[in-house]
Every structure is written in structure tokens, then in C-alpha cells.
Design a protein around this motif. Structure first.
Motif, PDB file in Angstrom:
ATOM      1  N   ALA A 222       0.904  -1.097   0.164  1.00 56.89           N
ATOM      2  CA  ALA A 222       0.226   0.017   0.034  1.00 56.89           C
ATOM      3  C   ALA A 222       0.962   1.317   0.149  1.00 56.89           C
ATOM      4  O   ALA A 222       0.622   2.096  -0.680  1.00 56.89           O
ATOM      5  CB  ALA A 222      -1.116   0.020   1.077  1.00 56.89           C
ATOM      6  N   ARG A 223       1.929   1.191   0.750  1.00 55.87           N
ATOM      7  CA  ARG A 223       2.809   2.484   0.795  1.00 55.87           C
ATOM      8  C   ARG A 223       3.470   2.675  -0.545  1.00 55.87           C
ATOM      9  O   ARG A 223       3.544   3.733  -0.884  1.00 55.87           O
ATOM     10  CB  ARG A 223       3.828   2.094   1.965  1.00 55.87           C
ATOM     11  CG  ARG A 223       4.912   3.536   2.222  1.00 55.87           C
ATOM     12  CD  ARG A 223       6.142   3.190   2.914  1.00 55.87           C
ATOM     13  NE  ARG A 223       6.844   1.924   2.109  1.00 55.87           N
ATOM     14  CZ  ARG A 223       7.475   0.857   2.594  1.00 55.87           C
ATOM     15  NH1 ARG A 223       7.082   0.640   3.863  1.00 55.87           N
ATOM     16  NH2 ARG A 223       8.202   0.154   1.899  1.00 55.87           N
ATOM     17  N   ASP A 224       4.116   1.647  -1.184  1.00 57.20           N
ATOM     18  CA  ASP A 224       4.716   1.736  -2.363  1.00 57.20           C
ATOM     19  C   ASP A 224       3.735   2.346  -3.580  1.00 57.20           C
ATOM     20  O   ASP A 224       4.052   3.190  -4.321  1.00 57.20           O
ATOM     21  CB  ASP A 224       5.409   0.536  -2.768  1.00 57.20           C
ATOM     22  CG  ASP A 224       6.474   0.342  -1.778  1.00 57.20           C
ATOM     23  OD1 ASP A 224       6.808   1.110  -1.026  1.00 57.20           O
ATOM     24  OD2 ASP A 224       7.189  -0.617  -2.203  1.00 57.20           O
ATOM     25  N   LEU A 225       2.464   1.567  -3.430  1.00 59.77           N
ATOM     26  CA  LEU A 225       1.632   2.173  -4.536  1.00 59.77           C
ATOM     27  C   LEU A 225       0.753   3.195  -4.305  1.00 59.77           C
ATOM     28  O   LEU A 225       0.337   4.099  -5.213  1.00 59.77           O
ATOM     29  CB  LEU A 225       0.406   0.919  -4.714  1.00 59.77           C
ATOM     30  CG  LEU A 225       0.938  -0.265  -5.318  1.00 59.77           C
ATOM     31  CD1 LEU A 225      -0.366  -1.136  -5.241  1.00 59.77           C
ATOM     32  CD2 LEU A 225       1.450  -0.235  -6.711  1.00 59.77           C
ATOM     33  N   SER A 226       0.995   4.173  -3.105  1.00 63.60           N
ATOM     34  CA  SER A 226       0.471   5.365  -2.744  1.00 63.60           C
ATOM     35  C   SER A 226       1.455   6.377  -3.649  1.00 63.60           C
ATOM     36  O   SER A 226       0.882   7.491  -3.457  1.00 63.60           O
ATOM     37  CB  SER A 226       0.433   5.559  -1.316  1.00 63.60           C
ATOM     38  OG  SER A 226       1.608   5.740  -0.585  1.00 63.60           O
ATOM     39  N   ALA A 227       2.410   6.082  -4.121  1.00 65.79           N
ATOM     40  CA  ALA A 227       3.129   7.126  -4.935  1.00 65.79           C
ATOM     41  C   ALA A 227       2.396   7.312  -6.172  1.00 65.79           C
ATOM     42  O   ALA A 227       2.536   8.324  -6.950  1.00 65.79           O
ATOM     43  CB  ALA A 227       4.508   6.524  -5.189  1.00 65.79           C
ATOM     44  N   PHE A 228       1.422   6.358  -6.671  1.00 71.26           N
ATOM     45  CA  PHE A 228       0.668   6.470  -7.851  1.00 71.26           C
ATOM     46  C   PHE A 228      -0.775   6.593  -7.718  1.00 71.26           C
ATOM     47  O   PHE A 228      -1.428   6.971  -8.826  1.00 71.26           O
ATOM     48  CB  PHE A 228       1.078   5.177  -8.749  1.00 71.26           C
ATOM     49  CG  PHE A 228       2.323   4.922  -8.839  1.00 71.26           C
ATOM     50  CD1 PHE A 228       3.239   5.458  -9.909  1.00 71.26           C
ATOM     51  CD2 PHE A 228       3.141   4.045  -8.008  1.00 71.26           C
ATOM     52  CE1 PHE A 228       4.475   5.270 -10.061  1.00 71.26           C
ATOM     53  CE2 PHE A 228       4.458   3.741  -7.906  1.00 71.26           C
ATOM     54  CZ  PHE A 228       5.087   4.279  -8.892  1.00 71.26           C
ATOM     55  N   GLY A 229      -1.303   6.675  -6.704  1.00 67.73           N
ATOM     56  CA  GLY A 229      -2.572   6.856  -6.590  1.00 67.73           C
ATOM     57  C   GLY A 229      -3.296   6.580  -5.037  1.00 67.73           C
ATOM     58  O   GLY A 229      -2.234   6.183  -4.274  1.00 67.73           O
ATOM     59  N   ALA A 230      -4.438   6.864  -4.704  1.00 64.20           N
ATOM     60  CA  ALA A 230      -4.856   6.458  -3.240  1.00 64.20           C
ATOM     61  C   ALA A 230      -4.880   5.051  -3.059  1.00 64.20           C
ATOM     62  O   ALA A 230      -4.952   4.528  -4.136  1.00 64.20           O
ATOM     63  CB  ALA A 230      -6.327   7.341  -3.092  1.00 64.20           C
ATOM     64  N   VAL A 231      -4.738   4.503  -2.229  1.00 65.18           N
ATOM     65  CA  VAL A 231      -4.711   3.053  -1.821  1.00 65.18           C
ATOM     66  C   VAL A 231      -5.876   2.546  -1.043  1.00 65.18           C
ATOM     67  O   VAL A 231      -5.926   3.228   0.319  1.00 65.18           O
ATOM     68  CB  VAL A 231      -3.421   2.239  -1.541  1.00 65.18           C
ATOM     69  CG1 VAL A 231      -3.689   0.913  -1.141  1.00 65.18           C
ATOM     70  CG2 VAL A 231      -2.492   2.886  -2.436  1.00 65.18           C
TER      71      VAL A 231
END
Length: 294
Positions: free
Chosen positions: A69-78
Motif C-alpha cells: 500500500a505504501r509503495d503504490l500510494s506514490a501512484f494513487g490513493a490506496v
């Protein structure tokens, strides 16, 4: 609360996008309470929400899910959540069948939060669920084991609220009942034997429904043809100890010409526990690229 409908509305009541995250319990259309968490995008301006679906015995509290979740939050809300029978969620796991309703609730919440674009990223069991959930929207003939989907007020659920704009399936099986590897034989023992379910409940904090599927749901490979034109990415490791490479290849073949992009990742093992920051960053970039094309 005077009525079941009011109770249902209260459980799903959320406010518009805010700068901080939040933890809620969602109610599925068959009445199961699902523990879910929202993490805003690090950029603060993204209109993309990424719903993460964990693997069997995972939960939103697991370190690998939190790292994802932390890493993907660089690209959008999670939005992360625990499938039924996992973590703080209610009910019992059906190991990929009714979990599509849990994913529906999480996608619906992302829409309620105001996000224009919603993508799903699933791992292992969650990878099969994101395929089935997206395919089911294109194949309205499939009837879940609950019968027609209705909310607590008896109103049929609007499928548009659960529509997704892109799908990423990581380390997913292609077909059910696969026992061709030692890890999957252990999983089947955990799921099908009373002693195995006790081990899973007390050792892995996962509660499993003891009833067999009736009817057997469509498999991931049977669901994939119905996903197009929604963009689909299939990711699999060449070191996956659970499902060999015929699984992702058959999924990609079932999607048809240009129906899916397939990544076979050298050195990658299985699911979220093995997914490193570089792979997650490439998945995030793929998602933002597909959403930008819409």
C-alpha cells in the motif's frame, strides 16, 4: 437503527476525499463486515484509487500488505482490506468464491470517496478474485452462490458502482483445485481438513468455511475473456513455488489477442511477500499510464 436498510447505509457512510487516511468497516451485499483502510495518494492530486486484494491468510495489517500500500500510494490513493475470514473482517473465507463481494464493497467505497478511476491489484487468491470480479461484470450470466446480489434493504446492487478501470493480477492461479506443487498440496490440506482449518484459524488467524463450493464458481481462466476492454496486466514470477508458468500463460491466452499484457518476472517468487519496490513501481506506472489513456 430502525431498519436493516438504515444499518446498511450507516456502515457504508463515508465523506469525500480528505488529506488523511481512515479505517472503516464496510458491509458486503451478503451482510459480511469487511475491515478496510484508505491511504491517500502521496501526490495529493491523483484521481486514481488502487484497491489492493491480498493473498490467502493475508490481511491489511500484514507487513507485506502495508508495504504494498505504501509503495503504490506514490501512484494513487490506496484502499486495502481484509477478505472475509481474515484479520478483523467477519465471516469465513470461501477461498476465492464470495470474496468477489468483499472486493465489490472496497471498490464501491473508493467510488464513494470520490475517485473517478478505480483499479484493482490482486495477489495470489486476491489475484484470482480481481479477475473474477472484473470478468463477472462482463458476464452477467454468472450467478454467485448467494443468488442475486442485493443490499440489506433487498435492493439489487448496481453493478456500475463496482466497475473497475484497470486490473492487475499477480501470482494468480488459472484454474481451481490445482495440487501440482508441494505448497499447493499444503494449502489444500489446510482448507479441506478439519485439523488444517484449526491450524489456519489459530496459527494464521484465518477462518475458513468448511462447506464445499456449490455450484463451483467460474475459474479465473474462464473469467478472463469477459474482462476486455478493461486493461489487464498479468504478472507472474519464474520462481513461483505455488503455480508454474502454464497458469499465467493460459490466463493471457484466454484473454485473446491484445486482451492482456503478460509479465514473466525473472527471480520473482510468489505474491505480495515477494513483490519488491521495483516491481510495485512498474505496476504503479502501468496503472497510471492506462488511466491516462482513458
Amino acid at each position: 437503527m430502525d431498519t436493516a436498510a438504515e444499518a446498511y447505509d450507516e456502515r457504508l457512510r463515508v465523506s469525500p476525499i480528505t488529506s488523511g487516511g481512515r479505517r472503516v468497516f464496510l458491509l458486503t451485499s451478503d451482510g459480511v463486515s469487511i475491515d478496510a483502510e484508505y491511504r491517500p495518494a502521496r501526490s495529493g492530486s491523483s484521481q486514481l484509487a488502487i484497491v489492493v486484494a491480498h493473498g490467502f491468510t493475508g490481511a491489511l495489517e500484514r507487513p507485506a500488505v502495508r508495504r504494498t500500500a505504501r509503495d503504490l500510494s506514490a501512484f494513487g490513493a490506496v484502499v486495502t482490506f481484509s477478505f472475509r475470514g481474515h484479520g478483523g473482517s467477519g465471516g469465513r473465507s470461501t477461498v476465492g468464491d464470495l470474496e468477489v463481494l468483499d472486493l465489490d464493497a472496497a471498490v464501491r467505497w473508493a467510488r464513494e470517496l470520490g475517485y473517478r478511476r478505480v483499479a484493482t491489484v490482486g495477489f495470489s487468491m486476491g489475484g484470482s478474485v480481481v479477475l473474477r470480479q472484473a470478468g463477472r461484470l462482463g458476464n452477467r450470466t454468472e450467478v454467485l452462490n448467494t443468488g442475486p446480489e442485493v443490499d440489506a434493504a433487498g435492493t439489487e446492487v448496481d453493478a456500475a458502482d463496482t466497475q473497475v478501470d484497470a486490473v492487475v493480477s499477480v501470482s494468480s492461479p488459472a484454474r481451481w483445485y490445482y495440487r501440482g506443487t508441494a505448497p499447493m498440496r499444503r494449502v489444500h490440506w489446510l482448507v479441506t481438513r478439519r485439523t488444517g482449518r484449526a491450524v489456519t484459524r489459530f496459527g494464521l488467524k484465518t477462518r475458513i468455511n468448511s462447506r464445499d463450493w456449490d455450484p463451483v464458481p467460474l475459474s479465473p481462466v474462464e473469467s478472463v475473456p469477459y474482462i476486455a476492454p478493461t486493461p489487464l496486466l498479468i504478472v507472474h514470477g519464474d520462481q513461483d513455488g505455488y503455480f508454474p508458468l502454464d497458469h499465467p500463460r493460459s490466463l493471457a491466452a484466454a484473454a485473446g489477442p491484445d486482451g492482456a499484457e503478460l509479465w514473466i518476472e525473472p527471480g520473482f517468487g510468489h505474491a505480495e511477500n515477494a513483490a519488491g519496490p521495483d516491481l510495485l513501481a512498474r505496476i504503479g506506472q502501468w496503472l497510471t499510464g492506462r488511466v491516462a489513456e482513458m
